[in-house]
Enzyme design. Structure first.
Site, PDB file in Angstrom:
ATOM      1  N   HIS A   1       0.803  -0.969  -0.232  1.00 57.58           N
ATOM      2  CA  HIS A   1       0.239   0.131  -0.059  1.00 57.58           C
ATOM      3  C   HIS A   1       0.535   1.145   0.277  1.00 57.58           C
ATOM      4  O   HIS A   1       1.021   1.945   1.689  1.00 57.58           O
ATOM      5  CB  HIS A   1      -0.666   0.539   1.232  1.00 57.58           C
ATOM      6  CG  HIS A   1      -1.937   1.429   0.944  1.00 57.58           C
ATOM      7  ND1 HIS A   1      -3.271   0.978   1.203  1.00 57.58           N
ATOM      8  CD2 HIS A   1      -1.801   1.839   1.207  1.00 57.58           C
ATOM      9  CE1 HIS A   1      -3.972   2.356   0.795  1.00 57.58           C
ATOM     10  NE2 HIS A   1      -3.240   2.833   1.308  1.00 57.58           N
TER      11      HIS A   1
ATOM     12  N   ARG B   1       3.826  16.739 -15.132  1.00 58.62           N
ATOM     13  CA  ARG B   1       2.391  17.035 -16.433  1.00 58.62           C
ATOM     14  C   ARG B   1       3.214  16.268 -17.809  1.00 58.62           C
ATOM     15  O   ARG B   1       2.211  16.499 -18.040  1.00 58.62           O
ATOM     16  CB  ARG B   1       3.280  18.148 -16.297  1.00 58.62           C
ATOM     17  CG  ARG B   1       2.914  18.949 -15.135  1.00 58.62           C
ATOM     18  CD  ARG B   1       3.219  20.875 -15.425  1.00 58.62           C
ATOM     19  NE  ARG B   1       3.039  20.560 -14.292  1.00 58.62           N
ATOM     20  CZ  ARG B   1       3.238  22.419 -13.902  1.00 58.62           C
ATOM     21  NH1 ARG B   1       3.442  23.366 -14.609  1.00 58.62           N
ATOM     22  NH2 ARG B   1       2.672  23.285 -13.010  1.00 58.62           N
TER      23      ARG B   1
ATOM     24  N   ASP C   1      -6.013   3.565  -8.990  1.00 54.21           N
ATOM     25  CA  ASP C   1      -6.736   3.662  -7.897  1.00 54.21           C
ATOM     26  C   ASP C   1      -8.199   4.507  -8.506  1.00 54.21           C
ATOM     27  O   ASP C   1      -7.882   5.745  -9.097  1.00 54.21           O
ATOM     28  CB  ASP C   1      -6.583   3.285  -7.263  1.00 54.21           C
ATOM     29  CG  ASP C   1      -5.804   4.533  -5.916  1.00 54.21           C
ATOM     30  OD1 ASP C   1      -5.832   5.551  -7.319  1.00 54.21           O
ATOM     31  OD2 ASP C   1      -6.387   5.770  -5.373  1.00 54.21           O
TER      32      ASP C   1
ATOM     33  N   GLY D   1      -9.005   8.311  -2.027  1.00 56.55           N
ATOM     34  CA  GLY D   1      -9.281  10.121  -1.731  1.00 56.55           C
ATOM     35  C   GLY D   1     -10.469   9.827  -0.537  1.00 56.55           C
ATOM     36  O   GLY D   1     -10.406   8.885   0.532  1.00 56.55           O
TER      37      GLY D   1
ATOM     38  N   HIS E   1     -10.096   1.908  -0.139  1.00 56.84           N
ATOM     39  CA  HIS E   1      -9.387   1.822   0.483  1.00 56.84           C
ATOM     40  C   HIS E   1     -10.958   1.778   1.748  1.00 56.84           C
ATOM     41  O   HIS E   1     -11.678   2.369   0.864  1.00 56.84           O
ATOM     42  CB  HIS E   1      -9.157   3.383   0.627  1.00 56.84           C
ATOM     43  CG  HIS E   1      -7.975   3.429   0.470  1.00 56.84           C
ATOM     44  ND1 HIS E   1      -6.831   3.305  -1.276  1.00 56.84           N
ATOM     45  CD2 HIS E   1      -6.703   3.571   1.010  1.00 56.84           C
ATOM     46  CE1 HIS E   1      -5.610   3.823  -0.961  1.00 56.84           C
ATOM     47  NE2 HIS E   1      -5.745   4.719  -0.135  1.00 56.84           N
TER      48      HIS E   1
ATOM     49  N   GLU F   1     -10.643   4.152   6.621  1.00 59.04           N
ATOM     50  CA  GLU F   1      -9.909   5.073   7.403  1.00 59.04           C
ATOM     51  C   GLU F   1     -10.136   6.301   8.073  1.00 59.04           C
ATOM     52  O   GLU F   1      -9.638   6.375   8.674  1.00 59.04           O
ATOM     53  CB  GLU F   1      -9.117   5.247   6.157  1.00 59.04           C
ATOM     54  CG  GLU F   1      -7.437   6.364   6.223  1.00 59.04           C
ATOM     55  CD  GLU F   1      -7.160   6.758   4.720  1.00 59.04           C
ATOM     56  OE1 GLU F   1      -7.818   6.611   3.825  1.00 59.04           O
ATOM     57  OE2 GLU F   1      -5.999   7.647   4.862  1.00 59.04           O
TER      58      GLU F   1
HETATM   59  O1  LIG Z   1      -6.995  13.879  -9.817  1.00 59.46           O
HETATM   60  C1  LIG Z   1      -7.646  14.705 -10.159  1.00 59.46           C
HETATM   61  O2  LIG Z   1      -8.351  15.714 -10.845  1.00 59.46           O
HETATM   62  C2  LIG Z   1      -8.901  15.142  -8.543  1.00 59.46           C
HETATM   63  C3  LIG Z   1     -10.023  15.547  -8.864  1.00 59.46           C
HETATM   64  C4  LIG Z   1     -10.415  15.268  -7.140  1.00 59.46           C
HETATM   65  C5  LIG Z   1     -10.352  14.095  -6.325  1.00 59.46           C
HETATM   66  C6  LIG Z   1      -9.224  13.755  -6.056  1.00 59.46           C
HETATM   67  C7  LIG Z   1      -8.478  12.810  -5.429  1.00 59.46           C
HETATM   68  O3  LIG Z   1      -9.315  13.296  -4.102  1.00 59.46           O
HETATM   69  C8  LIG Z   1      -7.586  12.395  -5.423  1.00 59.46           C
HETATM   70  C9  LIG Z   1      -7.064  10.964  -3.652  1.00 59.46           C
HETATM   71  C10 LIG Z   1      -5.868  10.709  -4.221  1.00 59.46           C
HETATM   72  O4  LIG Z   1      -5.594  11.043  -2.950  1.00 59.46           O
HETATM   73  C11 LIG Z   1      -4.290   9.244  -3.528  1.00 59.46           C
HETATM   74  N1  LIG Z   1      -4.045   8.873  -1.847  1.00 59.46           N
HETATM   75  C12 LIG Z   1      -2.927   8.883  -1.093  1.00 59.46           C
HETATM   76  N2  LIG Z   1      -2.965   8.495  -0.251  1.00 59.46           N
HETATM   77  C13 LIG Z   1      -4.133   8.527   0.540  1.00 59.46           C
HETATM   78  C14 LIG Z   1      -4.823   7.397   1.305  1.00 59.46           C
HETATM   79  O5  LIG Z   1      -3.999   7.560   2.858  1.00 59.46           O
HETATM   80  N3  LIG Z   1      -6.291   7.690   1.338  1.00 59.46           N
HETATM   81  C15 LIG Z   1      -7.111   7.751   0.275  1.00 59.46           C
HETATM   82  N4  LIG Z   1      -6.647   8.196  -0.576  1.00 59.46           N
HETATM   83  C16 LIG Z   1      -5.230   8.547  -0.490  1.00 59.46           C
HETATM   84  C17 LIG Z   1      -5.591   8.717  -4.297  1.00 59.46           C
HETATM   85  O6  LIG Z   1      -5.241   7.418  -4.463  1.00 59.46           O
HETATM   86  C18 LIG Z   1      -6.133   9.699  -4.743  1.00 59.46           C
HETATM   87  O7  LIG Z   1      -5.579   9.825  -5.978  1.00 59.46           O
HETATM   88  C19 LIG Z   1      -8.159  14.025  -7.117  1.00 59.46           C
HETATM   89 ZN   LIG Z   2      -3.714   4.968   0.364  1.00 56.19          ZN
END
Ligand SMILES: O=C(O)c1cccc(C(=O)CC[C@H]2O[C@@H](n3cnc4c(=O)[nH]cnc43)[C@H](O)[C@@H]2O)c1
Ligand SMILES: [Zn+2]
Length: 353
Positions: free
Chosen positions: A27, A82, A149, A183, A210, A213
């Site tokens: 993870h 990018r 994911d 997310g 996930h 959490e």
């Molecule tokens: O990329 C975008 O444009 C976008 C637009 C709206 C929402 C999101 C996300 O919510 C991306 C979340 C992102 O966070 C990652 N992540 C990393 N660590 C964790 C964790 O501990 N718990 C949950 N999510 C996590 C995940 O892989 C998502 O890609 C993006």
């Molecule tokens: Zn995570």
């Protein structure tokens, strides 16, 4: 980033044992693994970014008030990625950091939607991660696999795009083994993603969302029932539901526990209140992971040291913990046997006077 967020307080010898122990990481997020060195290199390529490059400023920047703040900062790092060459650099350098910690096998969570929506060509994206995967295996000996994911908060459009990229035979990368959901959880019910998980599972991918959490055990039940989860990312709140603990143990659904992450995002108040002990006591397959290591001032070795303290593990206990991750991985049987044998040999040699 000099100070550890969570003080592992393991004896010096145990730290040395952990440093050399062959491990699997199940993870860990792609963008969340960008070390200060990688962030500096990407920021130098894209100087308009607001992400600081000085390590001390970066440590402050990576101090989170809550989970929403963490996601905001996370996305500012995603904005640094990018071009396909940025993707390749990040992936290859993350593999180097894993290899330095004796990680033999890692399932890296990647959010392709975040890259394609920022204009990176989907074909070039897949080629970049695959190229880095092959180079990392050849040069560092670390085997990488992918989990794609859905960023749940970005809605069903992101779910559709992620499912398409994961199941289209012309695009789907060779290293892809699983399908996840990340997310924020609050206001993002798991059941709505069932059709996308059904498609991914039909295409042969494993389900690893996930859940639990930042919300309660009902989210973990939803992940099991609707998304047919084979492992749970975090699952922290499962500790509040004895029936759920028994179910996870009986059905051998491993938890991907990330202790320091839970403190950094304030999902758990203090490390001594972390429920990993309850999970182990309930007979659940516990795996220990680093999630977004540089953002949380940690790495996998430190997470093992934290687990050693919380679970009162000696060298053999740590070796069992490392073998849990291999068991819970999606590596083939021969690959699992090879890493487990390496763990056993290493441990025996270490303990032989
Ligand atoms: O990329 C975008 O444009 C976008 C637009 C709206 C929402 C999101 C996300 O919510 C991306 C979340 C992102 O966070 C990652 N992540 C990393 N660590 C964790 C964790 O501990 N718990 C949950 N999510 C996590 C995940 O892989 C998502 O890609 C993006
Ligand atoms: Zn995570």
């Amino acid at each position: 980033m000099t100070d550890r967020l969570v003080d592992a307080r393991a004896p010096r010898d145990l730290h040395a044992f952990i440093a050399g122990l062959p491990k699997a990481e199940l993870h860990v997020h792609h963008a969340g693994s960008a070390s200060p060195r990688i962030v500096s290199e990407l920021a130098a390529r894209h100087p308009d970014s607001k992400v600081p490059t000085d390590p001390e400023a970066l440590a402050d920047y990576f101090t989170f008030t809550d989970f929403a703040h963490f996601i905001e900062v996370y996305l500012s790092v995603v904005d640094l990625i990018r071009t396909p060459e940025d993707v390749r650099l990040l992936t290859y350098e993350v593999a180097r950091d894993l290899a330095r910690q004796q990680v033999r096998y890692a399932e890296l969570t990647i959010t392709p939607f975040s890259s394609t929506r920022r204009g990176i060509d989907e074909r070039a994206f897949m080629d970049a991660i695959e190229d880095a995967r092959k180079a990392a295996e050849a040069e560092f000996g670390t085997v990488l696999r992918w989990c794609f994911d859905i960023p749940g908060e970005a809605g069903l459009e992101s779910a559709e795009e992620t499912a398409r990229l994961a199941t289209d035979d012309r695009l789907r990368p060779e290293g892809l083994v699983s399908f996840g959901l990340g997310g924020p959880e609050i206001g993002v019910p798991r059941p709505q993603f069932k059709p996308y998980f059904d498609r991914a599972i039909d295409a042969g991918l494993h389900s690893v969302p996930h859940a639990g959490e930042t919300t309660g055990p009902e989210t973990v039940w939803d992940a099991l029932t609707h998304l047919r989860a084979e492992r749970i990312g975090h699952g922290t709140s499962s500790a509040r539901d004895p029936k759920l603990l028994a179910h996870l143990a009986e059905h051998r659904i491993p938890l991907e526990v990330c202790p320091t992450s839970n403190i950094a995002t304030r999902a758990v108040r203090t490390i001594d209140e972390h429920p990993v002990k309850e999970f182990a006591r309930a007979g659940i397959i516990v795996t220990v992971n680093s999630d977004d290591p540089p953002m949380f001032g940690t790495d996998l070795n430190n997470e093992y040291a934290v687990a050693a303290r919380l679970l009162d593990l000696d060298e053999r206990g740590l070796a069992d913990l490392a073998k849990n991750a291999v068991t819970a991985s999606f590596l083939d049987d021969a690959g699992k046997a090879r890493i487990k044998a390496e763990i056993d040999t290493y441990t025996t040699d270490w303990l032989t006077p």
